[in-house]
Design a protein around this motif. Structure first.
Motif, PDB file in Angstrom:
ATOM      1  N   GLN A   1       0.836  -1.208   0.000  1.00 25.65           N
ATOM      2  CA  GLN A   1       0.000   0.000   0.000  1.00 25.65           C
ATOM      3  C   GLN A   1       0.875   1.264   0.000  1.00 25.65           C
ATOM      4  O   GLN A   1       0.649   2.187  -0.782  1.00 25.65           O
ATOM      5  CB  GLN A   1      -0.835  -0.066   1.266  1.00 25.65           C
ATOM      6  N   LEU A   2       1.893   1.284   0.847  1.00 24.45           N
ATOM      7  CA  LEU A   2       2.777   2.448   0.914  1.00 24.45           C
ATOM      8  C   LEU A   2       3.580   2.582  -0.376  1.00 24.45           C
ATOM      9  O   LEU A   2       3.770   3.687  -0.895  1.00 24.45           O
ATOM     10  CB  LEU A   2       3.729   2.349   2.107  1.00 24.45           C
ATOM     11  N   ALA A   3       4.048   1.451  -0.901  1.00 24.66           N
ATOM     12  CA  ALA A   3       4.866   1.484  -2.118  1.00 24.66           C
ATOM     13  C   ALA A   3       4.053   2.018  -3.306  1.00 24.66           C
ATOM     14  O   ALA A   3       4.580   2.754  -4.139  1.00 24.66           O
ATOM     15  CB  ALA A   3       5.419   0.095  -2.417  1.00 24.66           C
ATOM     16  N   PHE A   4       2.761   1.668  -3.348  1.00 23.39           N
ATOM     17  CA  PHE A   4       1.896   2.176  -4.426  1.00 23.39           C
ATOM     18  C   PHE A   4       1.679   3.687  -4.322  1.00 23.39           C
ATOM     19  O   PHE A   4       1.337   4.342  -5.298  1.00 23.39           O
ATOM     20  CB  PHE A   4       0.537   1.454  -4.435  1.00 23.39           C
ATOM     21  N   PHE A   5       1.831   4.230  -3.125  1.00 23.29           N
ATOM     22  CA  PHE A   5       1.727   5.685  -2.970  1.00 23.29           C
ATOM     23  C   PHE A   5       2.921   6.385  -3.615  1.00 23.29           C
ATOM     24  O   PHE A   5       2.852   7.545  -4.017  1.00 23.29           O
ATOM     25  CB  PHE A   5       1.628   6.035  -1.482  1.00 23.29           C
ATOM     26  N   LEU A   6       4.030   5.632  -3.716  1.00 25.82           N
ATOM     27  CA  LEU A   6       5.249   6.227  -4.273  1.00 25.82           C
ATOM     28  C   LEU A   6       5.390   5.997  -5.773  1.00 25.82           C
ATOM     29  O   LEU A   6       5.821   6.880  -6.504  1.00 25.82           O
ATOM     30  CB  LEU A   6       6.486   5.662  -3.556  1.00 25.82           C
ATOM     31  N   TYR A   7       5.075   4.778  -6.223  1.00 23.63           N
ATOM     32  CA  TYR A   7       5.338   4.426  -7.618  1.00 23.63           C
ATOM     33  C   TYR A   7       4.146   3.701  -8.224  1.00 23.63           C
ATOM     34  O   TYR A   7       3.335   3.118  -7.502  1.00 23.63           O
ATOM     35  CB  TYR A   7       6.569   3.520  -7.716  1.00 23.63           C
ATOM     36  N   SER A   8       4.089   3.712  -9.581  1.00 23.34           N
ATOM     37  CA  SER A   8       3.045   2.941 -10.243  1.00 23.34           C
ATOM     38  C   SER A   8       3.622   1.740 -10.997  1.00 23.34           C
ATOM     39  O   SER A   8       2.936   0.763 -11.227  1.00 23.34           O
ATOM     40  CB  SER A   8       2.240   3.834 -11.195  1.00 23.34           C
ATOM     41  N   ASP A   9       4.910   1.830 -11.352  1.00 24.96           N
ATOM     42  CA  ASP A   9       5.553   0.700 -12.026  1.00 24.96           C
ATOM     43  C   ASP A   9       5.619  -0.485 -11.057  1.00 24.96           C
ATOM     44  O   ASP A   9       6.159  -0.365  -9.952  1.00 24.96           O
ATOM     45  CB  ASP A   9       6.967   1.117 -12.458  1.00 24.96           C
ATOM     46  N   PHE A  10       5.072  -1.624 -11.473  1.00 25.00           N
ATOM     47  CA  PHE A  10       4.905  -2.723 -10.526  1.00 25.00           C
ATOM     48  C   PHE A  10       6.237  -3.280 -10.010  1.00 25.00           C
ATOM     49  O   PHE A  10       6.361  -3.668  -8.863  1.00 25.00           O
ATOM     50  CB  PHE A  10       4.041  -3.839 -11.127  1.00 25.00           C
ATOM     51  N   LYS A  11       7.239  -3.277 -10.892  1.00 19.44           N
ATOM     52  CA  LYS A  11       8.549  -3.770 -10.463  1.00 19.44           C
ATOM     53  C   LYS A  11       9.117  -2.870  -9.353  1.00 19.44           C
ATOM     54  O   LYS A  11       9.676  -3.338  -8.363  1.00 19.44           O
ATOM     55  CB  LYS A  11       9.508  -3.778 -11.667  1.00 19.44           C
ATOM     56  N   GLN A  12       8.936  -1.566  -9.542  1.00 27.19           N
ATOM     57  CA  GLN A  12       9.431  -0.619  -8.535  1.00 27.19           C
ATOM     58  C   GLN A  12       8.618  -0.717  -7.245  1.00 27.19           C
ATOM     59  O   GLN A  12       9.163  -0.592  -6.149  1.00 27.19           O
ATOM     60  CB  GLN A  12       9.396   0.809  -9.090  1.00 27.19           C
ATOM     61  N   VAL A  13       7.323  -0.951  -7.393  1.00 25.55           N
ATOM     62  CA  VAL A  13       6.475  -1.100  -6.206  1.00 25.55           C
ATOM     63  C   VAL A  13       6.941  -2.298  -5.386  1.00 25.55           C
ATOM     64  O   VAL A  13       7.094  -2.219  -4.169  1.00 25.55           O
ATOM     65  CB  VAL A  13       4.988  -1.250  -6.614  1.00 25.55           C
TER      66      VAL A  13
END
Ligand code: GDP
Ligand code: MN
Length: 381
Positions: free
Chosen positions: A154-166
């Motif tokens: 959830q937090l990672a999706f707040f930062l990025y949209s690229d799934f690999k980066q998430v």
């Protein structure tokens, strides 16, 4: 306890957080040798216990080993927020596409560790919080269950949209939480957390503050203390078992008990003054503690008046009076002293002070007003 960036990075690396390599230099020559070894552009970074090094000229890119040497020379001469730079970290420069922020602090209000993440990372997260709070996500973690993988996503999706980066970021956040808990952190922070043009996610800066109460059971962490990088007065105070925090004002305060020390600082401000420090001599003060306290406070050139505020319960005010007499005989004061004391053995204390040409007040308001007036030359309200 503060630790340096390079030390926090070593901890974070153990938890698998991706961080470029780095080595520490204390001379320009060493910096050049390390830069040559890494090859290419490096970053030269001041290692001091202060934020905002970038803004203060303590973080510089060097394109050649020679440039690393000359930048290291400059940075090693800097003082950042009053602290001299004694070491620099040399690290290969990363190419930056975006800069984000990720940090954990202990939040006393919710009594939980709280994650703060923002896609607008880089230098000044306080500014993001003030001007664009919608770019900041606060997420309290329930310590009973720990930081769960779905929370990390959830937090990672707040930062990025690229799934690999998430996915990479969720892992970094989980490992950051683990490092924070397992090492007794009161703060753990990555700013900036960057993405590179080829899509990697990297931590380029690391900050950790360790809760002092966690140190006794973590000798390996306690060993990271760098006394040469701490304010000398804080080191001296710790050795004398005093709780001391240096501040920027000019009214030196010596108080028994943390609560009374806070109230005293509030009152100093209320009457238009600025405290030079927080100092708690503790509950059962022996005269030696008072002597150390006065030594520490008088060493601060900003101090223009000293205020003792002692409420004698377990603390015997005659012990404090004896300490004041001993200390001022050893080192006659160059600034005025205001003493307020009341409570246990008050009569004896007043007699000791009287015999040595000193007096004390019993009213806290009056004493604080007097100390503020003396420190400001009567200019405060
Ligand atoms: P701080 O100012 O004390 O927080 O120090 P930082 O380590 O966060 O560095 C401040 C800024 O310098 C970062 O936000 C980046 O913009 C920049 N910086 C730090 N490391 C690198 C790097 O490896 N490459 C590049 N290009 N810039 C960097
Ligand atoms: Mn930073």
């Amino acid at each position: 306890m503060n630790i340096h960036e390079y030390q926090a990075k070593e901890i974070f690396r153990k938890y698998g957080i991706p961080i470029p390599p780095g080595e520490v230099a204390s001379t320009p020559q060493e910096a050049e040798v390390i830069a040559r070894k890494f090859g290419g552009t490096v970053v030269v970074k001041a290692q001091v216990h202060a934020g905002g090094r970038g803004k203060a000229g303590g973080v510089k890119l060097a394109r050649t080993p020679e440039e690393a040497r000359s930048l290291a020379r400059q940075i090693l001469q800097l003082k950042i927020k009053g602290l001299p730079v004694q070491k620099v970290l040399i690290t290969p420069a990363a190419d930056i596409a975006t800069e984000a922020y990720a940090g954990i602090i202990v939040d006393r209000a919710s009594k939980r560790p709280v994650f703060i993440v923002s896609p607008a990372g880089g230098i000044d997260i306080e500014e993001v919080a003030a001007k664009t709070p919608e770019k900041l996500l606060r997420h309290p973690v329930d310590p009973r269950y720990g930081f769960q993988p779905y929370e990390a996503m959830q937090l990672a999706f707040f930062l990025y949209s690229d799934f690999k980066q998430v996915r990479a970021t969720a892992r970094i956040l989980s490992q950051l939480y683990k490092a924070f808990i397992e090492n007794g952190g009161s703060l753990a922070e990555i700013n900036p957390l960057v993405t590179t043009p080829n899509g990697d996610v990297l931590a380029l800066d690391a900050k950790m503050v360790i809760d002092d109460n966690e140190l006794d059971r973590r000798p390996d962490i306690a060993a990271l203390r760098d006394e040469s990088a701490e304010a000398p007065s804080e080191v001296e105070a710790r050795e004398a078992s005093l709780t001391f925090i240096k501040l920027d004002g000019n009214v030196g305060c010596v108080v028994n008990g943390a609560g009374l020390a806070m109230a005293t600082m509030d009152l100093v401000k209320y009457y238009g003054g600025e405290p030079a420090n927080f100092l708690d001599i503790g509950g059962s003060s022996n005269p030696e503690k008072v002597v150390s306290a006065l030594q520490i406070i008088t060493a601060d050139p900003n101090v223009k008046a000293i205020l003792f505020n002692i409420f004698g319960g377990i603390t015997r005010t005659d012990d404090v009076a004896n300490g004041i007499v001993t200390a001022t005989k050893q080192n006659p004061l160059k600034v005025p002293l205001v003493i307020r004391l009341t409570g246990t053995n008050e009569e004896i204390a007043l007699k000791i002070l009287g015999e040595n040409g000193m007096s004390a007040m019993t009213d806290m308001d009056e004493a604080v007003q007097k100390a503020v007036a003396l420190a400001t030359g009567g200019k405060a309200a």
